[in-house]
Enzyme design. Structure first.
Site, PDB file in Angstrom:
ATOM      1  N   ILE A  89     -65.562 -14.580  70.532  1.00 53.03           N
ATOM      2  CA  ILE A  89     -64.762 -13.552  71.212  1.00 53.03           C
ATOM      3  C   ILE A  89     -63.720 -14.180  72.141  1.00 53.03           C
ATOM      4  O   ILE A  89     -62.625 -13.640  72.311  1.00 53.03           O
ATOM      5  CB  ILE A  89     -65.656 -12.526  71.962  1.00 53.03           C
ATOM      6  CG1 ILE A  89     -64.865 -11.259  72.275  1.00 53.03           C
ATOM      7  CG2 ILE A  89     -66.260 -13.105  73.225  1.00 53.03           C
ATOM      8  CD1 ILE A  89     -64.369 -10.509  71.068  1.00 53.03           C
TER       9      ILE A  89
ATOM     10  N   SER B 159     -67.038 -25.170  78.273  1.00 55.48           N
ATOM     11  CA  SER B 159     -67.747 -24.987  77.019  1.00 55.48           C
ATOM     12  C   SER B 159     -68.249 -26.340  76.572  1.00 55.48           C
ATOM     13  O   SER B 159     -67.584 -27.350  76.810  1.00 55.48           O
ATOM     14  CB  SER B 159     -66.769 -24.426  75.967  1.00 55.48           C
ATOM     15  OG  SER B 159     -67.403 -23.531  75.098  1.00 55.48           O
ATOM     16  N   ARG B 160     -69.432 -26.354  75.943  1.00 54.46           N
ATOM     17  CA  ARG B 160     -69.959 -27.645  75.483  1.00 54.46           C
ATOM     18  C   ARG B 160     -69.221 -28.124  74.242  1.00 54.46           C
ATOM     19  O   ARG B 160     -69.013 -29.311  74.044  1.00 54.46           O
ATOM     20  CB  ARG B 160     -71.464 -27.532  75.197  1.00 54.46           C
ATOM     21  CG  ARG B 160     -72.273 -27.198  76.441  1.00 54.46           C
ATOM     22  CD  ARG B 160     -73.628 -26.675  76.090  1.00 54.46           C
ATOM     23  NE  ARG B 160     -73.540 -25.515  75.202  1.00 54.46           N
ATOM     24  CZ  ARG B 160     -74.577 -24.824  74.752  1.00 54.46           C
ATOM     25  NH1 ARG B 160     -75.806 -25.181  75.084  1.00 54.46           N
ATOM     26  NH2 ARG B 160     -74.404 -23.796  73.947  1.00 54.46           N
TER      27      ARG B 160
ATOM     28  N   LYS C  72     -69.286  -7.715  77.852  1.00 50.71           N
ATOM     29  CA  LYS C  72     -70.402  -6.810  77.679  1.00 50.71           C
ATOM     30  C   LYS C  72     -71.474  -7.501  76.838  1.00 50.71           C
ATOM     31  O   LYS C  72     -71.110  -8.345  76.015  1.00 50.71           O
ATOM     32  CB  LYS C  72     -69.992  -5.500  77.014  1.00 50.71           C
ATOM     33  CG  LYS C  72     -69.096  -5.617  75.794  1.00 50.71           C
ATOM     34  CD  LYS C  72     -69.544  -6.221  74.517  1.00 50.71           C
ATOM     35  CE  LYS C  72     -70.834  -5.800  73.907  1.00 50.71           C
ATOM     36  NZ  LYS C  72     -70.942  -6.333  72.507  1.00 50.71           N
TER      37      LYS C  72
ATOM     38  N   ASP D  62     -76.100  -4.980  70.364  1.00 46.38           N
ATOM     39  CA  ASP D  62     -74.887  -5.726  70.763  1.00 46.38           C
ATOM     40  C   ASP D  62     -73.641  -4.904  70.409  1.00 46.38           C
ATOM     41  O   ASP D  62     -72.811  -4.646  71.282  1.00 46.38           O
ATOM     42  CB  ASP D  62     -74.865  -7.120  70.126  1.00 46.38           C
ATOM     43  CG  ASP D  62     -73.616  -7.884  70.517  1.00 46.38           C
ATOM     44  OD1 ASP D  62     -73.612  -8.522  71.578  1.00 46.38           O
ATOM     45  OD2 ASP D  62     -72.612  -7.790  69.775  1.00 46.38           O
TER      46      ASP D  62
HETATM   47  P1  NAP Z   1     -70.673 -16.943  70.414  1.00 45.48           P
HETATM   48  O1  NAP Z   1     -69.381 -17.320  69.747  1.00 45.48           O
HETATM   49  O2  NAP Z   1     -71.925 -17.181  69.663  1.00 45.48           O
HETATM   50  O3  NAP Z   1     -70.881 -17.641  71.831  1.00 45.48           O
HETATM   51  C1  NAP Z   1     -69.903 -17.913  72.791  1.00 45.48           C
HETATM   52  C2  NAP Z   1     -70.106 -19.310  73.346  1.00 45.48           C
HETATM   53  O4  NAP Z   1     -71.100 -19.331  74.332  1.00 45.48           O
HETATM   54  C3  NAP Z   1     -70.567 -20.339  72.351  1.00 45.48           C
HETATM   55  O5  NAP Z   1     -69.491 -20.796  71.577  1.00 45.48           O
HETATM   56  C4  NAP Z   1     -71.169 -21.421  73.236  1.00 45.48           C
HETATM   57  O6  NAP Z   1     -70.170 -22.373  73.554  1.00 45.48           O
HETATM   58  C5  NAP Z   1     -71.544 -20.695  74.510  1.00 45.48           C
HETATM   59  N1  NAP Z   1     -72.981 -20.760  74.787  1.00 45.48           N
HETATM   60  C6  NAP Z   1     -73.541 -21.205  75.927  1.00 45.48           C
HETATM   61  N2  NAP Z   1     -74.864 -21.096  75.909  1.00 45.48           N
HETATM   62  C7  NAP Z   1     -75.179 -20.585  74.707  1.00 45.48           C
HETATM   63  C8  NAP Z   1     -76.411 -20.252  74.086  1.00 45.48           C
HETATM   64  N3  NAP Z   1     -77.573 -20.404  74.704  1.00 45.48           N
HETATM   65  N4  NAP Z   1     -76.364 -19.755  72.828  1.00 45.48           N
HETATM   66  C9  NAP Z   1     -75.181 -19.590  72.177  1.00 45.48           C
HETATM   67  N5  NAP Z   1     -73.986 -19.879  72.750  1.00 45.48           N
HETATM   68  C10 NAP Z   1     -73.984 -20.376  74.000  1.00 45.48           C
HETATM   69  O7  NAP Z   1     -70.658 -15.407  70.850  1.00 45.48           O
HETATM   70  P2  NAP Z   1     -69.470 -14.347  70.929  1.00 45.48           P
HETATM   71  O8  NAP Z   1     -69.416 -13.567  69.659  1.00 45.48           O
HETATM   72  O9  NAP Z   1     -68.228 -14.979  71.403  1.00 45.48           O
HETATM   73  O10 NAP Z   1     -70.104 -13.350  72.017  1.00 45.48           O
HETATM   74  C11 NAP Z   1     -70.181 -13.694  73.387  1.00 45.48           C
HETATM   75  C12 NAP Z   1     -70.276 -12.412  74.191  1.00 45.48           C
HETATM   76  O11 NAP Z   1     -69.145 -11.607  73.891  1.00 45.48           O
HETATM   77  C13 NAP Z   1     -71.509 -11.569  73.843  1.00 45.48           C
HETATM   78  O12 NAP Z   1     -72.034 -10.981  74.997  1.00 45.48           O
HETATM   79  C14 NAP Z   1     -70.963 -10.483  72.923  1.00 45.48           C
HETATM   80  O13 NAP Z   1     -71.673  -9.273  73.031  1.00 45.48           O
HETATM   81  C15 NAP Z   1     -69.545 -10.324  73.463  1.00 45.48           C
HETATM   82  N6  NAP Z   1     -68.615  -9.803  72.460  1.00 45.48           N
HETATM   83  C16 NAP Z   1     -68.547 -10.331  71.200  1.00 45.48           C
HETATM   84  C17 NAP Z   1     -67.712  -9.757  70.246  1.00 45.48           C
HETATM   85  C18 NAP Z   1     -67.600 -10.297  68.831  1.00 45.48           C
HETATM   86  O14 NAP Z   1     -66.988  -9.643  67.987  1.00 45.48           O
HETATM   87  N7  NAP Z   1     -68.144 -11.466  68.515  1.00 45.48           N
HETATM   88  C19 NAP Z   1     -66.933  -8.666  70.583  1.00 45.48           C
HETATM   89  C20 NAP Z   1     -66.960  -8.203  71.889  1.00 45.48           C
HETATM   90  C21 NAP Z   1     -67.814  -8.772  72.806  1.00 45.48           C
HETATM   91  P3  NAP Z   1     -70.526 -23.921  73.764  1.00 45.48           P
HETATM   92  O15 NAP Z   1     -71.596 -24.287  72.778  1.00 45.48           O
HETATM   93  O16 NAP Z   1     -69.229 -24.605  73.501  1.00 45.48           O
HETATM   94  O17 NAP Z   1     -70.991 -24.050  75.181  1.00 45.48           O
END
Ligand code: NAP
Length: 303
Positions: free
Chosen positions: A11, A33-34, A87, A165
């Site tokens: 996101i 970010s890691r 969120k 989610d």
């Molecule tokens: P994601 O890509 O899986 O995770 C975001 C980043 O968080 C990862 O790239 C990772 O970066 C970091 N991270 C740190 N600790 C972590 C852990 N224990 N497990 C996994 N990742 C970890 O997720 P996302 O889709 O962007 O979603 C993140 C948030 O945005 C959620 O709350 C979600 O509900 C919200 N969101 C997502 C979307 C969508 O379409 N995907 C839409 C709206 C809102 P590093 O490894 O580089 O540290």
């Protein structure tokens, strides 16, 4: 105003980085970010290092999954920076209560954002429903988790919320547009036998409102809600972006790209006013579904 983005994953790259690049209010000054990076922006692996090295950055936006978010959020507020949360705003309600109190004590802004509330037709739907009596409502939020959350195992871990989610986005619109409070009456949650969070859920809410959330949708994806009222029928389609009244298009735009620019404009306005915005009503309904819902075990899920 300078802002740092934390958790450079799906996101952050899809929405936050472009919204910040186009924002007249914000400059993306650092990332934490890691693994993730944004070209041309200073990157840190640990939030504590960023907060120490960059006292010039007054605000931080967290795009981490909900479970690892609290620790980072506390660090930001303790360092006296304004904080914006993706969120859902936390893994639990009590975490967010603590963050709200901490932000107040520190005199900084806390914005628990709900991007779906910024969809094009949500404000018009709210205005149309004001003063009307809801007889019945139906929410259908069915999407393919493999398409929208590829390989995101955290979403099916405890605290990842599973189908809530996306489902919490529907609840964020619902709690925004209804002219009265709504509460959960019953729920049924489907847990894959190899996972800790539901893949589907059916909710029964007050005022005759039913919700059907499903992460196993193949083919067309559906993010719709429909209401029968004492003075006509309202439908919101495409996640709140298109409005229909009595079956005819009324307003909106078939695009989700306005949501994140609107969130960052709101964050800027809150910071300028010295205010916070922490509405937990969508999360209360979600927590209530986990508390009250009956559980069915369904077939295992693998990405
Ligand atoms: P994601 O890509 O899986 O995770 C975001 C980043 O968080 C990862 O790239 C990772 O970066 C970091 N991270 C740190 N600790 C972590 C852990 N224990 N497990 C996994 N990742 C970890 O997720 P996302 O889709 O962007 O979603 C993140 C948030 O945005 C959620 O709350 C979600 O509900 C919200 N969101 C997502 C979307 C969508 O379409 N995907 C839409 C709206 C809102 P590093 O490894 O580089 O540290």
């Amino acid at each position: 105003m300078r802002i740092a983005l934390v958790g450079i994953g799906k996101i952050a790259l899809d929405q936050h980085v472009p919204a910040l690049a186009a924002s007249p209010d914000w400059e993306l000054a650092a990332t934490v970010s890691r693994h993730g990076r944004v070209e041309g922006v200073e990157g840190f692996a640990r939030i504590e290092d960023m907060l120490e090295a960059r006292p010039d950055i007054g605000a931080v936006s967290l795009c981490l999954p909900p479970v690892p978010r609290f620790q980072a959020a506390q660090a930001v507020l303790r360092a006296g920076r304004h904080l914006m949360l993706e969120k859902p705003p936390g893994a639990t309600l009590s975490e967010v209560h603590i963050l709200r109190d901490l932000a107040q004590a520190q005199g900084v802004t806390l914005y628990a954002s709900w991007h779906s509330r910024m969809a094009h037709a949500v404000a018009a739907a709210k205005a149309w429903l004001a003063g009307r009596v809801i007889h019945e409502g139906r929410i259908t939020w069915r999407e393919d988790v493999r398409k929208w959350h590829p390989g995101q195992d955290w979403i099916f871990q405890a605290g990842g919320m599973g189908v809530f989610d996306p489902g919490i986005n529907a609840l964020s619109i619902l709690t925004e547009i209804l002219p009265m409070p709504v509460h959960l009456r019953a729920a049924e949650l489907d847990f894959p036998e190899n996972r800790q969070a539901p893949i589907a859920a059916r909710l029964s809410l007050s005022h005759g409102i039913a919700a059907d959330f499903d992460f196993r949708q193949q083919g067309p994806q559906t993010w719709d809600m429909e209401f029968q009222t004492d003075a006509g029928q309202l439908a919101l389609r495409l996640g709140g972006n298109l409005l229909e009244i009595d079956g005819r298009p009324a307003t909106g735009e078939a695009s989700i790209m306005g949501e994140y620019p609107a969130l960052y404009a709101r964050m800027a306005a809150l910071v300028r006013k010295g205010a916070s915005d922490v509405d937990l009503s969508p999360m209360v309904l979600t927590a209530d579904a986990f508390t009250l819902g009956s559980r069915r075990i369904v077939e295992p899920f693998v990405f």
